[in-house]
Design an enzyme around this catalytic site. Structure first.
Site, mmCIF file in Angstrom:
data_model
loop_
_atom_site.group_PDB
_atom_site.id
_atom_site.type_symbol
_atom_site.label_atom_id
_atom_site.label_comp_id
_atom_site.label_asym_id
_atom_site.label_seq_id
_atom_site.Cartn_x
_atom_site.Cartn_y
_atom_site.Cartn_z
ATOM 1 N N LYS A 76 -13.050 -0.027 6.787
ATOM 2 C CA LYS A 76 -12.494 -0.815 5.566
ATOM 3 C C LYS A 76 -13.912 -1.270 4.938
ATOM 4 C CE LYS A 76 -8.229 -1.264 4.244
ATOM 5 N NZ LYS A 76 -7.125 -0.522 4.348
ATOM 6 N N GLY A 107 8.053 -1.743 -4.745
ATOM 7 C CA GLY A 107 6.899 -0.930 -5.248
ATOM 8 C C GLY A 107 6.942 0.405 -4.827
ATOM 9 N N ASN A 108 5.439 0.697 -4.678
ATOM 10 C CA ASN A 108 5.353 2.344 -4.450
ATOM 11 C C ASN A 108 6.071 2.815 -3.262
ATOM 12 O OD1 ASN A 108 3.170 3.973 -2.760
ATOM 13 N ND2 ASN A 108 3.776 4.786 -4.699
ATOM 14 N N ASP A 136 -7.514 0.400 -2.361
ATOM 15 C CA ASP A 136 -6.916 -0.650 -1.552
ATOM 16 C C ASP A 136 -6.411 -1.902 -2.602
ATOM 17 O OD1 ASP A 136 -6.099 -2.724 0.688
ATOM 18 O OD2 ASP A 136 -6.589 -0.867 1.885
ATOM 19 N N GLY A 196 10.854 -5.818 -1.275
ATOM 20 C CA GLY A 196 9.620 -4.995 -2.181
ATOM 21 C C GLY A 196 10.375 -4.030 -2.738
#
Ligand code: NAD
Length: 428
Positions: free
Chosen positions: A107, A221-222, A147, A219
């Site tokens: 990350k 979203g995507n 990200d 949620g």
């Protein structure tokens, strides 16, 4: 006493320590896997538009790459900390291992707020980040991706800088590129579809027909939008979903007992996953408080917004009808709530299994970029389904065989695979 600040790396380590105990790992293996293999901390000096030089702090952490090149996103965030990056890199190791793709966990991050930066300044940060790491990332070494607050444009600037330094074309050095410039078809759908492939398998195991089920989502979203579309195509009915309203600075749940209609909602939906609630009311939706999503008398709950959303305060609001919780978000369930869900016998599909469709498709992008040959969407989604289904079956079989919670079973498989890879290489 002051409230102790949440430290994700402490949580990630506590989770690991718990599995290490169950797997009876030796001290050397514990020491190796509790800590990142490599960390880079560096300065990125940028000539700002106003003529000043500002120095940004950047990070890359590779937790473990025994199973293959490191993989993981880069976050741009004003509150980024090295411990957040360490935790996320460790969770990437387990996520890649549980779906058995040949990648390690990494990350990255930069402490910055893109909202306060011009496009040119952001480009300089991206290029500066790659200049600091040009020898330590690479298609076969460590592969970044977008990200929080980074996108395909940032990835293309990074790719361009890497290729300029190395003097060649290396599209496999980074994923999250646009389709047509090295990106993969199916990436937009991958995480949401992956969640539903695992829900479909869980329903099979519980002997429930998807057509007889209802669901509620947190949620919109995507992840949620594609999960809802696929679940409804399979015959399920989503009666409620929640979202964050930027204007009111609060969340709402919208509900329709006959099932929400994605096509009807799409003209009143913005790119941040929020709907126009006045228009929705005119279409016959009930608008409820943001917390209402969790109380719905449905069969399936899908938290797909933020971390720590099912917690000690609201876990007892989950209706008796709920049989499955599929964690679309990363870390949506607190430790206390997890205990309660386990005790109630709800079938939990843990985050790093349920939402692994995203990284699996990023792996497909890497493979396609490295070979410079691109697959059709059907091919991508077919391979995604096979990988997610096989991973789900392995986890649920272990959970049944050992009579353990799904989250513990997923951790056992992932950590054991990584420990075995380290052992086979002679590291421990
Ligand atoms: P997104 O930004 O597209 O959507 C987030 C949604 O959550 C929006 O609808 C927003 O309105 C809603 N939301 C925000 N705060 C809320 C609140 N307090 N109450 C109710 N709704 C709220 O994000 P996404 O890509 O769909 O990701 C969702 C989660 O899934 C995140 O935890 C992310 O880390 C995780 N995840 C995403 C992917 C991916 O490929 N997109 C992969 C793995 C994990």
């Amino acid at each position: 006493m002051a409230k102790k600040e949440y430290n994700p790396f402490e949580t990630a380590r506590a989770q690991f320590d718990n599995v290490a105990e169950i797997l009876n790992l030796d001290n050397g293996t514990r020491e190796l896997l509790r800590n990142p293999m490599r960390e880079y901390h560096f300065n990125i000096p940028v000539h700002m538009d106003n003529g000043e030089v500002k120095v940004f702090r950047g990070f890359r952490v590779c937790h473990n790459d025994a199973r293959g090149p490191g993989k993981g996103g880069i976050r741009f965030h004003p509150q980024e900390t090295i411990d957040t990056v360490r935790a996320l890199s460790m969770w990437m190791t387990w996520k890649c291992a549980v779906v058995d793709i040949p990648l390690g966990g990494s990350k990255g991050g930069v402490i910055c707020d893109p909202h306060q930066l011009s496009a040119r300044e952001q480009e300089q940060i991206c290029r500066g980040w790659v200049r600091q790491l040009s020898k330590d990332i690479g298609p076969l070494r460590d592969v970044p991706a977008p990200d929080v607050m980074t996108n395909a444009q940032h990835m293309l600037w990074m790719l361009d800088e890497y290729e300029t330094i190395h003097g060649g074309k290396y599209p496999g050095v980074i994923t999250g590129k646009p389709v047509g410039l090295g990106g993969s078809l199916g990436r937009t759908e991958a995480t949401g579809y992956g969640v539903i492939y695992t829900v479909r398998e869980a329903l099979k195991e519980l002997n429930i027909r998807v057509e007889d089920t209802t669901a509620s989502f947190q949620g919109f979203g995507n992840v949620s939008q594609y999960a809802i579309r696929l679940y409804q195509q399979m015959g399920g009915k989503v009666i409620a979903a929640s979202y964050w309203d930027q204007k009111d600075q609060k969340s709402y749940t919208f509900k329709k007992d006959t099932g929400i209609d994605m096509d009807e909602l799409s003209p009143i939906l913005d790119k941040f996953g929020a709907i126009d609630k006045n228009e929705a009311e005119k279409m016959g939706y009930e608008i409820l408080d943001g917390s209402a999503w969790i109380e719905q008398p449905v069969d399936i709950l899908v938290p797909a917004a933020l971390e720590n959303q099912i917690n000690a305060e609201n876990v007892n609001k989950i209706a008796d009808s709920v049989k499955i919780i599929a964690e679309g978000a990363n870390g949506p369930t607190s430790i206390e709530a997890d205990e309660e869900i386990k005790n109630r016998g709800i079938f939990l599909i843990p985050d790093f299994l349920a939402n692994a469709g995203g990284v699996t498709c990023s792996y497909f992008e890497q493979v396609q970029s490295n070979t410079n040959y691109y697959w059709s969407k059907d091919e991508v989604l077919g391979k995604l389904d096979s990988i997610m289904t096989a991973a789900f079956i392995a986890v649920s079989e272990l959970s049944r065989k050992k009579k353990i919670y799904m989250r513990d079973a997923a951790y056992m498989i992932a950590v054991d695979r990584v420990a075995q890879a380290c052992k086979s290489r002679g590291w421990i």
